[in-house]
Design a protein around this motif. Structure first.
Motif, short mmCIF file in Angstrom:
data_model
loop_
_atom_site.label_atom_id
_atom_site.label_comp_id
_atom_site.label_asym_id
_atom_site.label_seq_id
_atom_site.Cartn_x
_atom_site.Cartn_y
_atom_site.Cartn_z
N SER A 1 -22.61 -0.83 -23.51
CA SER A 1 -22.08 -2.23 -23.53
C SER A 1 -21.81 -2.68 -22.21
O SER A 1 -21.29 -2.13 -21.25
CB SER A 1 -20.67 -2.28 -24.55
N THR A 2 -22.46 -3.91 -21.83
CA THR A 2 -22.37 -4.45 -20.45
C THR A 2 -21.54 -5.90 -20.70
O THR A 2 -22.36 -6.60 -21.37
CB THR A 2 -23.63 -4.69 -19.76
N GLU A 3 -20.48 -6.06 -20.24
CA GLU A 3 -19.89 -7.20 -20.14
C GLU A 3 -20.71 -8.34 -19.23
O GLU A 3 -21.25 -7.99 -18.29
CB GLU A 3 -18.56 -7.34 -19.78
N VAL A 4 -20.68 -9.71 -19.71
CA VAL A 4 -21.42 -10.57 -18.93
C VAL A 4 -20.68 -10.94 -17.55
O VAL A 4 -21.36 -10.87 -16.55
CB VAL A 4 -21.21 -11.96 -19.68
N ASP A 5 -19.28 -10.51 -17.43
CA ASP A 5 -18.60 -10.66 -16.16
C ASP A 5 -19.27 -9.39 -15.27
O ASP A 5 -19.52 -9.81 -13.81
CB ASP A 5 -17.14 -10.42 -16.31
N GLN A 6 -19.39 -8.40 -15.95
CA GLN A 6 -19.91 -7.29 -14.99
C GLN A 6 -21.29 -7.45 -14.32
O GLN A 6 -21.85 -7.34 -13.34
CB GLN A 6 -19.92 -6.04 -15.92
N LEU A 7 -22.18 -8.13 -15.33
CA LEU A 7 -23.36 -8.54 -15.10
C LEU A 7 -23.49 -9.53 -13.87
O LEU A 7 -24.21 -9.35 -13.07
CB LEU A 7 -24.35 -8.99 -16.42
N ALA A 8 -22.70 -10.59 -14.25
CA ALA A 8 -22.72 -11.46 -13.17
C ALA A 8 -22.21 -11.11 -11.90
O ALA A 8 -22.96 -11.43 -10.56
CB ALA A 8 -21.70 -12.76 -13.55
N GLU A 9 -21.08 -10.21 -11.88
CA GLU A 9 -20.81 -9.65 -10.49
C GLU A 9 -21.92 -8.86 -9.85
O GLU A 9 -22.12 -9.24 -8.46
CB GLU A 9 -19.56 -8.54 -10.81
N LEU A 10 -22.73 -8.12 -10.41
CA LEU A 10 -23.81 -7.58 -9.85
C LEU A 10 -24.70 -8.38 -9.38
O LEU A 10 -25.21 -8.16 -8.21
CB LEU A 10 -24.47 -6.70 -11.09
N ILE A 11 -25.20 -9.27 -9.99
CA ILE A 11 -26.13 -10.40 -9.57
C ILE A 11 -25.50 -11.17 -8.45
O ILE A 11 -26.15 -11.42 -7.54
CB ILE A 11 -26.41 -11.21 -10.83
N GLN A 12 -24.20 -11.64 -8.47
CA GLN A 12 -23.67 -12.42 -7.36
C GLN A 12 -23.72 -11.60 -6.06
O GLN A 12 -23.98 -12.04 -5.01
CB GLN A 12 -22.33 -12.80 -7.80
N ASN A 13 -23.54 -10.36 -6.27
CA ASN A 13 -23.38 -9.39 -5.22
C ASN A 13 -24.81 -9.52 -4.42
O ASN A 13 -24.84 -9.51 -3.43
CB ASN A 13 -23.21 -8.18 -5.54
N GLY A 14 -25.75 -9.39 -5.28
CA GLY A 14 -27.02 -9.33 -4.82
C GLY A 14 -27.40 -10.65 -4.26
O GLY A 14 -27.95 -10.53 -2.89
N PHE A 15 -27.01 -11.72 -4.78
CA PHE A 15 -27.24 -13.04 -4.35
C PHE A 15 -26.78 -13.18 -2.78
O PHE A 15 -27.16 -13.70 -1.85
CB PHE A 15 -27.15 -14.39 -5.26
N ARG A 16 -25.35 -12.52 -2.81
CA ARG A 16 -24.55 -12.94 -1.50
C ARG A 16 -25.05 -11.88 -0.41
O ARG A 16 -25.04 -12.36 0.68
CB ARG A 16 -22.98 -12.54 -1.99
N LYS A 17 -25.96 -11.04 -0.70
CA LYS A 17 -26.26 -10.06 0.38
C LYS A 17 -27.61 -10.65 0.59
O LYS A 17 -27.61 -11.82 1.16
CB LYS A 17 -26.47 -8.53 -0.20
N SER A 18 -28.73 -9.94 0.41
CA SER A 18 -30.09 -10.43 0.90
C SER A 18 -30.77 -10.95 -0.22
O SER A 18 -32.04 -11.56 -0.14
CB SER A 18 -30.72 -9.32 1.57
N LYS A 19 -30.46 -10.76 -1.43
CA LYS A 19 -31.64 -11.20 -2.70
C LYS A 19 -31.32 -12.76 -2.80
O LYS A 19 -30.47 -13.19 -3.06
CB LYS A 19 -31.05 -10.26 -3.93
N ASN A 20 -32.59 -13.04 -3.03
CA ASN A 20 -32.72 -14.44 -3.62
C ASN A 20 -33.18 -14.62 -4.86
O ASN A 20 -33.52 -15.68 -5.37
CB ASN A 20 -33.68 -15.12 -2.47
N SER A 21 -33.53 -13.57 -5.21
CA SER A 21 -33.98 -13.68 -6.87
C SER A 21 -33.39 -12.32 -7.58
O SER A 21 -33.01 -11.32 -6.93
CB SER A 21 -35.39 -13.53 -7.13
N SER A 22 -33.20 -12.29 -8.93
CA SER A 22 -32.69 -11.13 -9.65
C SER A 22 -33.67 -10.92 -10.95
O SER A 22 -33.70 -12.15 -11.58
CB SER A 22 -31.32 -11.12 -10.12
N ILE A 23 -33.90 -9.71 -11.52
CA ILE A 23 -34.36 -9.73 -12.69
C ILE A 23 -33.70 -8.41 -13.38
O ILE A 23 -33.11 -7.50 -13.06
CB ILE A 23 -35.91 -9.00 -12.49
#
Ligand code: F6P
Length: 323
Positions: free
Chosen positions: A196-218
């Motif tokens: 199970s993955t909570e939406v919050d966990q997922l959003a955190e992961l994506i946000q971290n990516g966006f904050r660093k160098s990523k401009n897109s996520s899959i």
């Protein structure tokens, strides 16, 4: 045993034709007669059965789908339907059956074999890879490669538009395609029913990516009532984080098509050939599987238990590589 019947049942999978070819040719090589049964168990009720010679399976190893056609047959789930199927088999003097299919198809074979004491051998044919006792099922590798190619293409758009993509893949109740598809395509995360993955966990992961160098996520999402599917997940994430430009892509049935990979063709050829060895060996009511590159016989009752474990270290790999 003199005559072996062969059928494909349930969802088609790339490599089923290679398996039909292997069973037919190995059987003829060992002195058996072969009969092809069309449209899965349905063909046993409607009497769609033809003699199969080596030429019937020429030129099919490279083809997706199944030349025998397939169906999901409700009638075979009833004792009356199975009785009719048995009568048809006797009429054609078929004394053993090779069933190529997934969970539902092998469950049918199990019920039939038990009721009529009829020799049945199963071959795992499904893109879902969800049969216990075999490292891989026929069709899984091709579907995985198809997913990878599709995600590669979607990535072009994701990167160009700086979007967050949720891509839904098949797998019924299992996350093998989603998890390995995510690793193969370099996705940020996989949402699978086993974990199970909570939406919050997922959003955190994506946000971290966006904050660093990523401009897109899959994110790959396994279809399943447990994950809720890509559409529902995307809606939830978008509601809480409206700043993301979110898109959803559902890959659907294109995952089941196409020419099988070398890996699937070889697997199908080995398993198909081993099905005949199993019958010669007096094996009954087993699925032929592959484990650590060795052929194994898995009792139907085990194969269909629906508890094939997902390798959790793959999740760790995905997490580490998506930083
Ligand atoms: O079992 C193979 C599979 O493709 C699953 O991944 C999927 O849930 C299901 O079949 C779809 O079935 P159908 O083609 O009958 O819609």
């Amino acid at each position: 045993i003199k005559t072996i019947g062969i059928l494909t049942s349930g969802g088609d999978a790339p490599g089923m034709n290679a398996a039909i070819r292997a069973v037919t040719r190995s059987a003829i090589f060992s002195g058996f007669k072969v009969k092809g049964i069309y449209r899965g168990y349905k063909g046993l009720l409607t009497n769609e059965i033809v003699d199969f010679k080596t030429q019937n399976v020429s030129n099919i190893i490279q083809m997706g789908g199944t030349i025998l056609k397939t169906a999901r047959c409700q009638e075979f789930k009833s004792p009356e339907g199975r009785q009719l199927a048995y009568d048809t088999l006797r009429q054609h003097e078929i004394d053993a059956l090779v069933v190529i299919g997934g969970d539902g198809s092998l469950s049918g074979a199990r019920a039939f074999a038990t009721e009529f004491n009829f020799p049945c051998i199963g071959l795992p044919g499904t893109i879902d890879n969800d049969l216990y006792g075999t490292d891989e099922t026929i069709g899984y590798d091709t579907a995985l490669n198809t997913i990878m190619e599709c995600v590669d293409k979607i990535r072009d758009t994701a990167t160009s538009h700086e979007r967050l993509f949720f891509i839904e893949v098949m797998g019924r109740d299992a996350g093998f395609l989603a998890l390995n598809g995510a690793i193969a395509s370099g996705a940020e995360a996989a949402i699978i029913p086993e974990i199970s993955t909570e939406v919050d966990q997922l959003a955190e992961l994506i946000q971290n990516g966006f904050r660093k160098s990523k401009n897109s996520s899959i994110v790959l999402v396994a279809e399943s009532p447990v994950t809720g599917g890509a559409m529902a997940l995307a809606e939830r994430v978008n509601k809480e984080y409206p700043e993301y430009d979110v898109r959803v892509s559902i890959l659907g049935h294109l995952q089941r098509g196409g020419s099988p990979t070398a890996r699937d063709r070889i697997l199908a050829s080995r398993l198909g050939s081993a099905a005949i060895d199993a019958l010669l060996d007096d094996q009954r009511n087993v699925m032929i599987g592959i484990s650590n590159d060795e052929i194994v016989y898995v009792p139907f009752s085990k194969a269909i238990k629906k508890d094939k474990p997902i390798n959790r270290s793959l999740l760790d790999t995905l997490r580490r590589l998506s930083i």
